[in-house]
Scaffold this motif. Structure first.
Motif: not given
Length: 131
Positions: A88-91, A39-60
């Motif tokens: 922040t987008v959160r799933y 995700l970061e490789r393909r979209w690092g120019h559009r998003i920042a700080d992709p992260r996962a924690r337990g049952f959630a993941f998010a990016f800016e």
């Protein structure tokens, strides 16, 4: 506070109890974390700080307007995301998910970001047939 606020508190507490009592959160986090480098490789120019924690993941994303355009695609993409702040987008995921479901969510993420890239400063349509 409204009735919806109270329901949100109850739902959040139930979710926290589920996470505390289960190893599924670590399994889901691992499934997501394995997909974040791509995700970061393909979209690092559009998003920042992709992260996962337990049952959630998010990016800016870059702006509140871009967040709105991203979230405007969630229903026809079939993967519901939420705003957490103004960029922040959160799933929110769950224990019933496996590789196939996580792959489908990431496919929706990639398609949503591709739409943003192809339509800068535009509002997404109310519905778009997946294809």
């Amino acid at each position: 506070p409204t009735h919806a606020f109270a329901a949100s508190i109850v739902r959040g507490r139930m979710h926290a109890e589920l996470v505390a009592e289960s190893d599924d959160a670590a399994r889901i986090e691992a499934l997501v974390a394995a997909r974040l480098p791509e995700l970061e490789r393909r979209w690092g120019h559009r998003i920042a700080d992709p992260r996962a924690r337990g049952f959630a993941f998010a990016f800016e994303v870059r702006s509140p307007a871009e967040l709105d355009a991203y979230l405007g695609q969630r229903f026809f993409r079939g993967a519901i995301a939420f705003a957490a702040g103004d960029r922040t987008v959160r799933y929110r995921l769950n224990a019933s998910m496996g590789e196939r479901e996580i792959d489908a969510i990431f496919e929706a993420v990639h398609r949503s970001l591709a739409w943003l890239e192809a339509h800068p400063h535009k509002k997404p349509p109310e519905w778009e047939d997946p294809g």
